[in-house]
Design a protein around this motif. Structure first.
Motif, PDB file in Angstrom:
ATOM      1  N   MET A   1       0.589  -1.555  -0.285  1.00  0.00           N
ATOM      2  CA  MET A   1      -0.150   0.399  -0.379  1.00  0.00           C
ATOM      3  C   MET A   1       0.935   1.454   0.323  1.00  0.00           C
ATOM      4  N   ALA A   2       0.318   2.043  -0.481  1.00  0.00           N
ATOM      5  CA  ALA A   2       0.687   3.306  -0.606  1.00  0.00           C
ATOM      6  C   ALA A   2      -0.306   4.965  -0.421  1.00  0.00           C
ATOM      7  N   LEU A   3       0.808   5.641   0.169  1.00  0.00           N
ATOM      8  CA  LEU A   3      -0.032   6.897   0.802  1.00  0.00           C
ATOM      9  C   LEU A   3       0.450   7.679  -0.767  1.00  0.00           C
ATOM     10  N   LEU A   4      -1.523   8.518  -0.960  1.00  0.00           N
ATOM     11  CA  LEU A   4      -1.219   9.298  -2.616  1.00  0.00           C
ATOM     12  C   LEU A   4      -0.800  10.736  -2.252  1.00  0.00           C
ATOM     13  N   ASN A   5      -0.546  10.921  -3.071  1.00  0.00           N
ATOM     14  CA  ASN A   5      -1.013  12.535  -2.527  1.00  0.00           C
ATOM     15  C   ASN A   5      -2.279  13.333  -2.729  1.00  0.00           C
ATOM     16  N   ILE A   6      -2.921  14.364  -1.728  1.00  0.00           N
ATOM     17  CA  ILE A   6      -3.972  14.737  -2.096  1.00  0.00           C
ATOM     18  C   ILE A   6      -4.054  16.166  -2.552  1.00  0.00           C
ATOM     19  N   LEU A   7      -4.958  16.011  -4.033  1.00  0.00           N
ATOM     20  CA  LEU A   7      -4.924  17.677  -5.232  1.00  0.00           C
ATOM     21  C   LEU A   7      -6.046  18.253  -3.545  1.00  0.00           C
ATOM     22  N   THR A   8      -5.577  19.078  -3.900  1.00  0.00           N
ATOM     23  CA  THR A   8      -6.135  20.892  -3.273  1.00  0.00           C
ATOM     24  C   THR A   8      -6.485  21.364  -4.518  1.00  0.00           C
ATOM     25  N   ALA A   9      -8.506  21.751  -3.614  1.00  0.00           N
ATOM     26  CA  ALA A   9      -9.059  23.480  -4.500  1.00  0.00           C
ATOM     27  C   ALA A   9      -7.820  24.910  -4.831  1.00  0.00           C
ATOM     28  N   PRO A  10      -7.977  25.096  -6.023  1.00  0.00           N
ATOM     29  CA  PRO A  10      -8.625  24.728  -7.238  1.00  0.00           C
ATOM     30  C   PRO A  10      -8.354  23.708  -8.050  1.00  0.00           C
ATOM     31  N   ASP A  11      -7.316  22.997  -7.998  1.00  0.00           N
ATOM     32  CA  ASP A  11      -6.290  22.528  -8.571  1.00  0.00           C
ATOM     33  C   ASP A  11      -7.610  21.908  -9.562  1.00  0.00           C
ATOM     34  N   PRO A  12      -7.398  21.486 -11.507  1.00  0.00           N
ATOM     35  CA  PRO A  12      -8.695  21.889 -12.194  1.00  0.00           C
ATOM     36  C   PRO A  12      -8.801  20.679 -12.653  1.00  0.00           C
ATOM     37  N   ARG A  13      -8.212  19.998 -11.584  1.00  0.00           N
ATOM     38  CA  ARG A  13      -8.511  18.066 -12.021  1.00  0.00           C
ATOM     39  C   ARG A  13      -9.504  17.689 -11.133  1.00  0.00           C
ATOM     40  N   LEU A  14      -9.588  18.460 -10.538  1.00  0.00           N
ATOM     41  CA  LEU A  14     -10.924  18.079  -8.898  1.00  0.00           C
ATOM     42  C   LEU A  14     -12.637  18.649  -9.360  1.00  0.00           C
TER      43      LEU A  14
END
Length: 176
Positions: A1-14
């Motif tokens: 298992m791996a820790l993933l990077n959480i995107l934060t707003a206003p990242d357009p991918r969200l």
């Protein structure tokens, strides 16, 4: 298992829509496991694949308050097949909108159809916090954040603060 990077707003991918998984493969199961590990470490009670930069219709949820009572739900291609006429008002937060909270009105009860980690088709009825959390995560799959459910004024204030925080973090980064 791996820790993933959480995107934060206003990242357009969200704001992008996710594509269906179709079949839960070993890679999708690994994504679910990595998302759960990331969610627990954050800490949070729900996480959608777009929040970790993967535009697939996958969510994980666990509203258990204590680690020894964990009851994780892994859902691929979740879809709401029924929502109650009665509404509930919960204060929501989001790992992609850190340290900001607002009341959001959603249906009080839902029925969701999804594929679990074994690719079995399942249905679940939920109320209260679980119903709210599932709806919140499904919104992410459609490019909708909880702040899209609040007034434009409040949403813009939150987004400006997040952008300012992001710019401060970027300008404070050491130059190699």
């Amino acid at each position: 298992m791996a820790l993933l990077n959480i995107l934060t707003a206003p990242d357009p991918r969200l704001k992008q829509k996710s594509t269906p998984v179709g079949t839960v493969t070993p890679e999708v199961r690994q994504l679910m496991d990595d998302m759960l590990e990331t969610m627990y470490a954050a800490p949070g009670i729900g996480l959608a694949a777009p929040q970790v930069g993967v535009l697939k219709r996958v969510i994980v949820v666990d509203i258990s308050p204590e680690p020894e009572k964990r009851a994780p739900l892994r859902m691929a291609d979740p879809e709401l097949i029924w929502v109650s006429d009665e509404d509930a008002d919960f204060e929501e937060g989001c790992l992609s909108v850190p340290q900001h909270y607002s009341n959001v009105v959603r249906p009080a009860a839902i029925r969701v159809r999804y594929k679990d980690e074994t690719n079995a088709e399942r249905e679940l009825e939920a109320t209260g916090l679980l119903a709210t959390c599932i709806q919140h995560e499904i919104d992410h799959l459609d490019g909708v954040l909880f702040i899209d459910h609040i007034s434009a004024l409040k949403r813009n204030i939150i987004l400006r603060k997040l952008l300012k925080t992001k710019k401060s973090a970027t300008s404070a980064a050491p130059v190699a």
